[in-house]
Structures are given as structure tokens and as C-alpha cells.
Write a protein that holds these residues in place. Structure first.
Motif, short mmCIF file in Angstrom:
data_model
loop_
_atom_site.label_atom_id
_atom_site.label_comp_id
_atom_site.label_asym_id
_atom_site.label_seq_id
_atom_site.Cartn_x
_atom_site.Cartn_y
_atom_site.Cartn_z
N ARG A 182 32.14 32.07 47.09
CA ARG A 182 31.94 32.84 46.01
C ARG A 182 33.20 33.99 45.69
O ARG A 182 33.78 34.02 44.70
CB ARG A 182 30.69 33.41 45.79
N ARG A 183 33.19 34.69 47.02
CA ARG A 183 34.39 35.70 46.72
C ARG A 183 35.55 35.10 46.45
O ARG A 183 36.46 35.57 45.50
CB ARG A 183 34.24 36.17 48.15
N ARG A 184 36.10 34.03 47.04
CA ARG A 184 37.29 33.24 46.60
C ARG A 184 37.36 32.88 45.26
O ARG A 184 38.36 32.86 44.56
CB ARG A 184 37.86 32.30 47.99
N ALA A 185 36.30 32.33 44.80
CA ALA A 185 36.05 31.54 43.58
C ALA A 185 36.35 33.02 42.39
O ALA A 185 37.08 32.81 41.53
CB ALA A 185 34.80 30.79 43.32
N GLU A 186 35.69 33.91 42.86
CA GLU A 186 35.72 35.09 41.90
C GLU A 186 37.14 35.70 41.99
O GLU A 186 37.78 36.06 40.55
CB GLU A 186 34.83 36.20 42.39
N ALA A 187 38.01 35.76 42.94
CA ALA A 187 39.28 36.22 42.92
C ALA A 187 40.33 35.16 42.29
O ALA A 187 41.01 35.82 41.59
CB ALA A 187 39.72 36.26 44.60
N ARG A 188 39.95 34.00 42.39
CA ARG A 188 40.72 32.97 41.64
C ARG A 188 40.50 33.18 39.93
O ARG A 188 41.40 33.00 39.26
CB ARG A 188 40.51 31.65 42.01
N PHE A 189 39.25 33.54 39.56
CA PHE A 189 39.02 33.39 38.23
C PHE A 189 39.49 34.74 37.72
O PHE A 189 40.33 34.94 36.60
CB PHE A 189 37.52 33.78 38.09
N ALA A 190 39.68 35.89 38.49
CA ALA A 190 40.34 37.17 38.09
C ALA A 190 41.87 37.06 37.97
O ALA A 190 42.49 37.64 37.02
CB ALA A 190 39.84 38.15 39.07
N ALA A 191 42.15 36.26 39.00
CA ALA A 191 43.75 36.27 38.97
C ALA A 191 44.23 35.21 37.60
O ALA A 191 45.30 35.63 37.09
CB ALA A 191 44.29 35.48 40.14
N ASP A 192 43.43 34.21 37.39
CA ASP A 192 43.75 33.54 36.06
C ASP A 192 43.81 34.33 35.00
O ASP A 192 44.56 34.08 34.05
CB ASP A 192 42.73 32.07 36.04
N THR A 193 42.65 35.25 34.79
CA THR A 193 42.71 36.11 33.76
C THR A 193 43.76 37.06 33.50
O THR A 193 44.26 37.14 32.55
CB THR A 193 41.22 36.74 33.68
N ASN A 194 44.11 37.46 34.67
CA ASN A 194 45.31 38.35 34.86
C ASN A 194 46.58 37.74 34.19
O ASN A 194 47.33 38.33 33.59
CB ASN A 194 45.41 39.21 36.08
N HIS A 195 46.75 36.38 34.89
CA HIS A 195 47.83 35.65 34.48
C HIS A 195 47.82 35.57 32.98
O HIS A 195 48.97 35.54 32.28
CB HIS A 195 47.83 34.30 35.16
N THR A 196 46.86 35.16 32.57
CA THR A 196 46.81 34.83 30.98
C THR A 196 47.31 36.06 29.86
O THR A 196 47.92 36.04 29.32
CB THR A 196 45.41 34.23 30.71
N ILE A 197 46.47 37.11 30.64
CA ILE A 197 46.79 38.43 29.76
C ILE A 197 48.20 38.93 29.95
O ILE A 197 48.90 39.21 29.16
CB ILE A 197 45.90 39.58 30.17
N ALA A 198 48.80 38.79 31.26
CA ALA A 198 50.07 39.18 31.42
C ALA A 198 51.34 38.31 30.66
O ALA A 198 52.31 38.73 30.00
CB ALA A 198 50.41 38.82 32.79
N LYS A 199 50.87 37.09 30.55
CA LYS A 199 51.75 36.29 30.01
C LYS A 199 51.73 36.48 28.29
O LYS A 199 52.93 36.38 27.70
CB LYS A 199 51.15 34.81 30.20
N GLN A 200 50.71 36.66 27.90
CA GLN A 200 50.65 37.21 26.28
C GLN A 200 51.43 38.52 26.21
O GLN A 200 52.08 38.50 25.09
CB GLN A 200 49.12 37.34 25.90
#
Length: 387
Positions: free
Chosen positions: A246-264
């Protein structure tokens, strides 16, 4: 002005059972040797790479490591001690006399049996056409290990890979983390700056009024926090495995969210010809004082990750980035400059007690950051021109 961008590309290896066993034995041997070298560094005080090599190289060879592998193990140990000493000096492990700081410096660094191991081009070669790698192991050269990745990853790897790659074993899978260095990109002279205010309620708010809500991510973190609490109370082996998953799944989700925001954010800056102004958030966790429920959210938040994503995406696009002092950006009026705690009657509202200007609090802070970005850029480039 140009900027060089370095990225790490992850590709997955598809070894046969025999190859996987050889890779596992290689990691185990390398990390056993690293623990030996770490003990030698700790007891003799010789923690620099050259001095450590004189004390340990012969033993490395006797343990079955090749010359290059032995050098990389010694360098890994020396780098680990350099990082530890830097963290101690910077106060990242607590103040002088702190139990955590004393504990960190009172014992040798240890390496897990499956800790990552670096390989250079003498130990690892790539066949991008066939999708195969050839890698040194303690059982001999493994010449036909298949690797896979997304089309973008594979293209980046083939065009820009440079330097070492790390062999990583995680969750029953094998990976190579390869360093890719992109060519210099000229940074365009910005026509103004987009200010970015980061926070908990809104992950990022820009000076043009765009707000990226943290509601979804905070909900995921809250659910996982409750799940962790229940699993930690059980303390069974299966509970611990699920905790890690679960810890790694949460980290991946947070990273994907940050990638999306940064790209925009970077895309908008590139479209408008603006630079990006970010808060210098170093030491935020030490400075900020919050209630206990808020502290949990703050200490699990990826402030640095979002900033680093914006920085490297901007560098690849030739967009200027500047970091500014965040002091009082949330209390200062972006219209008249008046600073007062009473300007923030609540979390979302900014209402200047001097000029009456009203705006969403995060948008007002982002505008202050943008203004500081313009001023900071002018000062830094005036100094460069004078030099």
C-alpha cells in the motif's frame, strides 16, 4: 543560457529463472562485500574511496567480485558515508546531542542483501534492437536478459543513456535504473513569471488563477492512514507485506498526480513565454507548526517532488525557473503590498485590511511569488551582465 537535464529511466528486466538466480546471487555477494567494506571504513576511519580501496580491494577480489564490480562496491560505500556525514552536518538527523544523530554516527552503515548495485558500461551493455542486456554476474556474463518499457522510455534510453545503471530487485521483479542525459536546451528569456503556491488543500495554485485541488489525493492518504493503523495493530507477516504494498501504491499515485500537475504548469508557461517562480521550501517541515492531524498530512506531502518535476520538465522545454523566498507570501497583499496576519481571516480567503483587495488566498500568494520571481530574475541577470 542553457541547462543540462539528467533523468533516470526505469526498465523492467525479464530474466529466466536461471538468470534471476544468478542476479540474486550477484546482489547478495556485492552487498556482503559492501558490509565488509563499511565495517572497515567505520573501524579504520578511512571513508574516502581511494583510502578504502587500499584496505578492501584484495578481499573484494577474494569474494569473487570482478575488478569493476569491486570498484563500484567500494565507491558505493564511500558515497554512503559521504551522504551520512553531509546529513549530519546539515542537521537533517537532528541537532547536536540528539539520540537519532548519535545513533546514526555510532555504528557502521549496513546494506540489505538485495540493495541496488551500480554497473557501468564495462559490466553492462545494451542491445536496443533486440531488447536485450548483457550484464556481469558472479556466475559469469549473462548475455541475453530481455528488458521492457514504455515506447517513450525505450526511445529516451536508446538516444540519451549515459553513465551508470543500477540493478534493482523490488517486489519480486528486476529493474534497471539508467541515467539519461539530455542535450543542453537554451532557456528562453521569460516575458513575466507564473507563480506557483503549493499547499495541502490545493496541491498547487498558479498566479493566473488555476487551482489544482488536493482533495482526491488527501482522501487516498486518509484511507491509507486508517488502513496502516489497523494493519500495524495486527503486526502479522501478511499485514506487513500489505503495508509495504500500500505504501508503494500511494507513492506511485502521488507521483503520477505531481507529474500531471507539473506538466500542465510547464505547458502553460511554455505557451505564454513565461518563466516559473517556485517557493524555496527548504526546511518547511522544521519551520511550520501545526496541529497533530495537520502534521501527519504535512510530513507525508511531496513538496520537493512536485518542485523537482516542474524544474526538470521546464529545463527540457527551455522554460526559466527561479526559486524565491516564501516569507509572508500568504500574508502580503499582491495589490498594495501590505503585510498583516489579519489579511487571512480563514484558510481560503484573503482580504487586505489596508486597500480592501480580496482574492482567493492561494491565488494571492501565487501572485506574490510571481512578482518576486520577476524581481529575482532581474537582479540575478543584472549581476550576470555586469560580470
Amino acid at each position: 543560457m542553457c541547462s543540462t537535464v539528467k533523468l533516470v529511466v526505469q526498465v523492467r528486466l525479464r530474466p529466466t529463472p536461471e538468470q534471476a538466480a544468478a542476479l540474486e546471487a550477484t546482489l547478495r555477494t556485492c552487498n556482503d562485500a559492501a558490509n565488509f567494506a563499511s565495517m572497515a571504513a567505520f573501524t579504520t576511519g578511512n571513508r574516502r574511496e581511494y583510502a578504502l580501496r587500499k584496505h578492501t580491494y584484495g578481499e573484494m577480489k577474494a569474494r569473487g567480485l570482478g575488478a569493476q564490480a569491486a570498484q563500484h562496491v567500494i565507491k558505493k560505500v564511500a558515497d554512503a558515508y559521504t551522504t551520512l556525514n553531509a546529513n549530519i552536518r546539515a542537521g537533517n538527523l537532528g541537532p547536536q546531542g540528539c539520540a537519532r544523530r548519535i545513533r546514526a554516527g555510532s555504528k557502521p552503515i549496513t546494506f540489505r542483501a538485495d540493495a541496488a548495485q551500480p554497473f557501468d558500461d564495462r559490466c553492462l551493455s545494451w542491445d536496443h534492437t533486440a531488447g536485450m542486456v548483457s550484464i556481469w554476474s558472479t556466475a559469469g556474463r549473462l548475455k541475453t536478459i530481455a528488458f521492457t518499457g514504455s515506447p517513450g522510455q525505450l526511445k529516451t534510453l536508446a538516444m540519451y543513456r549515459k553513465g551508470e545503471s543500477d540493478l534493482v530487485y523490488r517486489d519480486g521483479m528486476w529493474f534497471l535504473y539508467a541515467t539519461c542525459e539530455f542535450p543542453d536546451v537554451a532557456v528562453t528569456q521569460p516575458h513575466g513569471f507564473i507563480g506557483v503556491d503549493v499547499g495541502i488543500a490545493n496541491i498547487a495554485t498558479t498566479s493566473d488563477g488555476k487551482r489544482h485541488s488536493g482533495k482526491g489525493l488527501n482522501a487516498v492518504r486518509h484511507r491509507n492512514r486508517e488502513l496502516r493503523r489497523r494493519l500495524q495493530a495486527k503486526a502479522t507477516k501478511s499485514a506487513k507485506r500489505l503495508l509495504k504494498k500500500r505504501r508503494r501504491a500511494e507513492a506511485r499515485f502521488a507521483a503520477d498526480t505531481n507529474h500531471t500537475i507539473a506538466k500542465q504548469i510547464v505547458t502553460e508557461a511554455e505557451r505564454t513565454g513565461c518563466g516559473i517562480a517556485l517557493e524555496d521550501l527548504g526546511g518547511t517541515r522544521d519551520r511550520v507548526r501545526l496541529r497533530k492531524p495537520q502534521r501527519v498530512t504535512l510530513h507525508s506531502w511531496s513538496f520537493h517532488q512536485l518542485g523537482s518535476f516542474i524544474a526538470y520538465k521546464a529545463a527540457r522545454a527551455g522554460v526559466a525557473v527561479i526559486h524565491v523566498d516564501p516569507a509572508y507570501t500568504s500574508q502580503a497583499c499582491s495589490s498594495c503590498g501590505h503585510v498583516d496576519k489579519r489579511n487571512r481571516p480563514d484558510q481560503e480567503t484573503f482580504a487586505c485590511t489596508s486597500c480592501g483587495f480580496a482574492e482567493h488566498a492561494d491565488v494571492n500568494a501565487a501572485r506574490n511569488i510571481a512578482a518576486r520571481g520577476v524581481a529575482g530574475w532581474a537582479v540575478s541577470h543584472a549581476a550576470d551582465d555586469a560580470a
